[in-house]
Design a protein around this motif. Structure first.
Motif, PDB file in Angstrom:
ATOM      1  N   LEU A  43       0.841  -1.198   0.000  1.00 39.59           N
ATOM      2  CA  LEU A  43       0.000   0.000   0.000  1.00 39.59           C
ATOM      3  C   LEU A  43       0.879   1.252   0.000  1.00 39.59           C
ATOM      4  N   GLY A  44       1.919   1.210   0.842  1.00 45.69           N
ATOM      5  CA  GLY A  44       2.833   2.351   0.951  1.00 45.69           C
ATOM      6  C   GLY A  44       3.540   2.638  -0.366  1.00 45.69           C
ATOM      7  N   MET A  45       3.854   1.587  -1.123  1.00 46.80           N
ATOM      8  CA  MET A  45       4.575   1.788  -2.392  1.00 46.80           C
ATOM      9  C   MET A  45       3.743   2.635  -3.362  1.00 46.80           C
ATOM     10  N   TYR A  46       2.450   2.374  -3.392  1.00 44.82           N
ATOM     11  CA  TYR A  46       1.584   3.193  -4.261  1.00 44.82           C
ATOM     12  C   TYR A  46       1.265   4.546  -3.627  1.00 44.82           C
ATOM     13  N   ALA A  47       0.987   4.542  -2.333  1.00 44.49           N
ATOM     14  CA  ALA A  47       0.600   5.806  -1.679  1.00 44.49           C
ATOM     15  C   ALA A  47       1.746   6.817  -1.730  1.00 44.49           C
ATOM     16  N   HIS A  48       2.988   6.314  -1.582  1.00 44.85           N
ATOM     17  CA  HIS A  48       4.149   7.212  -1.644  1.00 44.85           C
ATOM     18  C   HIS A  48       4.277   7.825  -3.040  1.00 44.85           C
ATOM     19  N   ARG A  49       4.170   6.976  -4.042  1.00 44.21           N
ATOM     20  CA  ARG A  49       4.295   7.494  -5.423  1.00 44.21           C
ATOM     21  C   ARG A  49       3.165   8.492  -5.734  1.00 44.21           C
ATOM     22  N   ARG A  51       1.557  10.366  -3.602  1.00 41.25           N
ATOM     23  CA  ARG A  51       1.757  11.624  -2.885  1.00 41.25           C
ATOM     24  C   ARG A  51       2.816  12.475  -3.557  1.00 41.25           C
ATOM     25  N   GLN A  52       3.838  11.824  -4.100  1.00 39.78           N
ATOM     26  CA  GLN A  52       4.868  12.590  -4.810  1.00 39.78           C
ATOM     27  C   GLN A  52       4.275  13.330  -6.009  1.00 39.78           C
ATOM     28  N   LEU A  53       3.163  12.826  -6.501  1.00 42.09           N
ATOM     29  CA  LEU A  53       2.483  13.485  -7.626  1.00 42.09           C
ATOM     30  C   LEU A  53       1.328  14.359  -7.134  1.00 42.09           C
ATOM     31  N   GLY A  54       1.276  14.572  -5.838  1.00 42.32           N
ATOM     32  CA  GLY A  54       0.291  15.499  -5.273  1.00 42.32           C
ATOM     33  C   GLY A  54      -1.038  14.874  -4.866  1.00 42.32           C
ATOM     34  N   ALA A  55      -1.131  13.531  -4.891  1.00 41.44           N
ATOM     35  CA  ALA A  55      -2.410  12.887  -4.562  1.00 41.44           C
ATOM     36  C   ALA A  55      -2.312  12.109  -3.257  1.00 41.44           C
ATOM     37  N   SER A  56      -3.285  12.287  -2.389  1.00 44.36           N
ATOM     38  CA  SER A  56      -3.318  11.503  -1.146  1.00 44.36           C
ATOM     39  C   SER A  56      -4.767  11.237  -0.768  1.00 44.36           C
ATOM     40  N   ASP A  57      -4.939  10.374   0.228  1.00 46.42           N
ATOM     41  CA  ASP A  57      -6.284   9.924   0.590  1.00 46.42           C
ATOM     42  C   ASP A  57      -6.303   9.692   2.099  1.00 46.42           C
ATOM     43  N   ALA A  58      -7.195  10.411   2.783  1.00 51.27           N
ATOM     44  CA  ALA A  58      -7.199  10.358   4.254  1.00 51.27           C
ATOM     45  C   ALA A  58      -7.476   8.943   4.764  1.00 51.27           C
ATOM     46  N   GLU A  59      -8.341   8.207   4.088  1.00 47.98           N
ATOM     47  CA  GLU A  59      -8.666   6.863   4.570  1.00 47.98           C
ATOM     48  C   GLU A  59      -7.449   5.941   4.454  1.00 47.98           C
ATOM     49  N   ILE A  60      -6.702   6.086   3.378  1.00 49.03           N
ATOM     50  CA  ILE A  60      -5.493   5.272   3.210  1.00 49.03           C
ATOM     51  C   ILE A  60      -4.472   5.637   4.294  1.00 49.03           C
ATOM     52  N   ARG A  93      -5.379  -0.710  -1.157  1.00 50.74           N
ATOM     53  CA  ARG A  93      -4.192  -0.745  -2.041  1.00 50.74           C
ATOM     54  C   ARG A  93      -4.631  -0.500  -3.487  1.00 50.74           C
ATOM     55  N   ASP A  94      -5.751  -1.106  -3.901  1.00 51.47           N
ATOM     56  CA  ASP A  94      -6.270  -0.868  -5.256  1.00 51.47           C
ATOM     57  C   ASP A  94      -6.594   0.612  -5.447  1.00 51.47           C
ATOM     58  N   ARG A  95      -7.141   1.198  -4.395  1.00 53.40           N
ATOM     59  CA  ARG A  95      -7.486   2.621  -4.494  1.00 53.40           C
ATOM     60  C   ARG A  95      -6.201   3.474  -4.615  1.00 53.40           C
ATOM     61  N   ALA A  96      -5.178   3.089  -3.854  1.00 52.74           N
ATOM     62  CA  ALA A  96      -3.904   3.825  -3.924  1.00 52.74           C
ATOM     63  C   ALA A  96      -3.298   3.685  -5.323  1.00 52.74           C
ATOM     64  N   ARG A  97      -3.427   2.485  -5.882  1.00 49.74           N
ATOM     65  CA  ARG A  97      -2.872   2.261  -7.232  1.00 49.74           C
ATOM     66  C   ARG A  97      -3.614   3.139  -8.242  1.00 49.74           C
ATOM     67  N   ALA A  98      -4.942   3.154  -8.140  1.00 49.81           N
ATOM     68  CA  ALA A  98      -5.733   3.961  -9.083  1.00 49.81           C
ATOM     69  C   ALA A  98      -5.392   5.451  -8.923  1.00 49.81           C
ATOM     70  N   MET A  99      -5.193   5.852  -7.674  1.00 44.87           N
ATOM     71  CA  MET A  99      -4.866   7.262  -7.396  1.00 44.87           C
ATOM     72  C   MET A  99      -3.517   7.627  -8.038  1.00 44.87           C
ATOM     73  N   TYR A 100      -2.565   6.717  -7.887  1.00 49.24           N
ATOM     74  CA  TYR A 100      -1.240   6.942  -8.482  1.00 49.24           C
ATOM     75  C   TYR A 100      -1.336   6.972 -10.007  1.00 49.24           C
ATOM     76  N   GLU A 101      -2.052   6.009 -10.558  1.00 50.62           N
ATOM     77  CA  GLU A 101      -2.114   5.928 -12.016  1.00 50.62           C
ATOM     78  C   GLU A 101      -2.800   7.166 -12.613  1.00 50.62           C
ATOM     79  N   ALA A 102      -3.854   7.625 -11.928  1.00 50.22           N
ATOM     80  CA  ALA A 102      -4.546   8.818 -12.438  1.00 50.22           C
ATOM     81  C   ALA A 102      -3.639  10.044 -12.365  1.00 50.22           C
ATOM     82  N   ALA A 103      -2.934  10.183 -11.244  1.00 50.81           N
ATOM     83  CA  ALA A 103      -2.050  11.347 -11.086  1.00 50.81           C
ATOM     84  C   ALA A 103      -0.915  11.287 -12.106  1.00 50.81           C
ATOM     85  N   TYR A 104      -0.409  10.093 -12.345  1.00 49.30           N
ATOM     86  CA  TYR A 104       0.683   9.921 -13.316  1.00 49.30           C
ATOM     87  C   TYR A 104       0.187  10.264 -14.720  1.00 49.30           C
TER      88      TYR A 104
END
Ligand code: SF4
Ligand code: SF3
Length: 556
Positions: A43-49, A51-60, A93-104
């Motif tokens: 989860l952290g691997m996606y959430a970190h990436r 966040r580096q692109l400006g996206a985060s999620d309070a529930e995560i 984790r799926d949500r973090a991945r989607a968040m990362y992919e959208a930001a990317y």
């Protein structure tokens, strides 16, 4: 089925619990906890990436803390609840991945390469499958791959993160959060997920855990004092009062506050147990007249003490032990705590606890009056800083001893009682966490109006101790290491690990640590801790006092 866990001080044979946890953790629960740690790294691997692109999620962010806290020693033994969390972890984790992919996609106009390894874990469909997944990702698998030193350092970081997550969760419950803390967690977890480690990187990451833990303990201090006022020196009755009774244990002040409110017209008396003792020092908790006192001592005595307590018991955080049948029907868990078969109060409606208290006998009569004093947080101590400084300057106070930390069941812990008893009369003892129950009912007297035993609070109030030490160092124009102050700490579980890392991050040297050193600290890593930080194991009380003071005769 076997397991491997070496995260706490009571680990079997001082090396690791392999068949069943000394704490009562069964192999299935152990595997599921390992799976939670594994999944949270992904989860952290996606959430970190992200966040580096400006996206985060309070529930995560919050779930990251809850998942790690759940795996702390003596918190949650309920395998089904942990399996449920593993399922939710997969969803987040799926949500973090989607968040990362959208930001990317937004920033780069293309889809990122998918991550593999830990980040690609898919939770098994059922309980048994989850257990099997957990069995494959624990400490033994890592040791086979990376060796004991690197694995020990990785787990030093994981255990530090677990402890810090517990404090962050407490602070969050009272409304104090810091995005930088969540960002660090995800950054650290991302590093752990890379599986390309160097010893130097691991050591510096461990010290950063200590640094962030300091921030988190500061948040928790602000949360507790903001909600309930600064602790003030308060006399606490340690003997029973006639009447129906509820005993509250753990660290969560808000749970206690809610229960006090819900019981205020019930005629039930509320008692604190273990790490809840410092609650009496907070004005907004102390104001309830039915918060009548403290009952019992530290967590490891709970089976005997809860058995004898004629009322209901509420466990708000660690440390729960296997309930005896005699009180299984009148003990309750809340928050992240769990024991299979014990009623869990998820929504903070403590009606079942109140009912159980009313159904139980209660105390038939008052015990003989006996009191101790708590409430020496940084605000109270620094409020009389001038008196303390003058006493040091005049030689009335020769030395300060911080004797604190977690308590435990293993032999060797009498050292702390003996040490406190043998500290000369011209020295002051600061104490915190549950280790103090070994000596906090002894009579220590005063030096010029300053009590010789100052109870700073819970383990997280190590923050107060650090503030006090920093202020004294400032007043004397020296570093903390030059103060007439010795730190003699007892450790048990992962909260103590993050506090130790905070002290090392601050450059505090010469800490004595006992009653045994952590099993995950290998001889090579210990060498580094000794060489760089002068960490040393506790010896005997007399030897250690002589080494610190030289002459044990009071100067006055
Ligand atoms: Fe053993 Fe401690 Fe792990 Fe429990 S938490 S299984 S006692 S090492
Ligand atoms: Fe530690 Fe359980 Fe006592 Fe908070 S937490 S101090 S052992």
């Amino acid at each position: 089925m076997s397991m491997f866990c070496y995260q706490c001080e009571q680990t079997a044979k001082g090396t690791g619990c392999t068949a069943f946890g000394v704490c009562g953790k069964d192999p299935e629960t152990s595997a599921l906890q390992d799976l939670l740690v594994h999944g949270v790294i992904g989860l952290g691997m996606y959430a970190h990436r992200a966040r580096q692109l400006g996206a985060s999620d309070a529930e995560i962010d919050r779930f990251t803390m809850e998942a790690l806290f759940t795996t702390v020693t003596n918190v949650n033994f309920d395998a089904q609840r942990i399996a449920d969390m593993a399922g939710r972890l997969g969803t987040l984790r799926d949500r973090a991945r989607a968040m990362y992919e959208a930001a990317y996609q937004t920033q780069h106009g293309s889809a990122p390469a998918p991550l593999s390894g830990t980040a690609a874990w898919e939770p098994a469909a059922n309980f048994d499958g989850l257990v099997r997944q957990g069995e494959a990702v624990g400490i033994e698998a890592m040791t086979a791959k990376f060796g004991a030193d690197v694995t020990g350092l990785v787990y030093l970081i994981i255990y530090g993160l677990k402890g810090t997550a517990a404090y962050a969760d407490h602070a969050k419950i009272l409304g104090q959060e810091d995005p930088a803390v969540y960002a660090f967690f995800h950054e650290a977890l991302e590093y752990l997920g890379r599986e390309e480690y160097t010893v130097n990187e691991l050591l510096s990451l461990a010290l950063r855990v200590g640094e962030v833990n300091l921030t988190v303990m500061g948040l928790l201090d602000a949360a507790n004092t903001g909600a309930y006022g600064h602790p003030v020196p308060t006399r606490v009755r340690i003997t029973p009062v006639k009447g129906k009774a509820i005993l509250v244990s753990g660290h969560d002040l808000k749970d206690l506050a809610i229960l006090l409110e819900q019981t205020k017209d019930s005629g039930i008396n509320i008692y604190t147990h273990g790490e809840m003792l410092p609650a009496h020092g907070y004005p907004e908790l102390h104001k309830y007249p039915h918060l009548v006192g403290n009952y019992g001592s530290a967590w490891q005595n709970q089976q005997r003490e809860f058995d004898a307590f004629p009322g209901a018991i509420l466990m708000t955080t660690n440390c729960i032990q296997k309930p005896k049948e005699a009180y299984q029907g009148r003990i309750f868990t809340t928050g992240l705590v769990g024991w299979p078969g014990v009623t869990h109060v998820a929504e903070k409606d403590f009606a079942p606890v109140i009912e159980a208290a009313l159904a139980a006998d209660g105390f038939a009569e008052d015990g003989p009056e006996q009191y101790i004093t708590v409430g020496f947080g940084h605000n109270a101590v620094l409020g009389v800083a001038d008196v303390v400084i003058d006493a040091v300057k005049s030689g009335a106070i020769r030395h300060f001893f911080l004797i604190g930390g977690c308590d435990g069941a293993r032999s060797g812990r009498n050292y702390y009682t003996e040490l406190a008893e043998q500290v000369p009369q011209d020295c002051v003892i600061l104490t915190l966490a549950c280790g103090k129950f070994r000596f906090n009912t002894l009579e220590f007297g005063e030096i010029g109006g300053i009590p010789r035993l100052l109870d700073i609070g819970q383990c997280n109030d190590a923050y107060s101790a650090i503030k006090i030490a920093g202020a004294l160092a400032g007043a004397f124009g020296v570093g903390v290491n030059e103060l007439p102050l010795s730190l003699i700490l007892s450790w048990y579980e992962q909260k103590a690990v993050c506090i130790l890392l905070s002290l090392l991050h601050l450059g505090i040297t010469g800490i004595r640590l006992g009653p045994t050193l952590p099993a995950f600290v290998t001889p090579d890593v210990l060498k580094v801790l000794v060489e760089q930080f002068g960490v040393m194991p506790t010896g005997t009380a007399e030897e250690d006092l002589r080494a610190i003071l030289g002459d044990l005769t009071p100067a006055n």
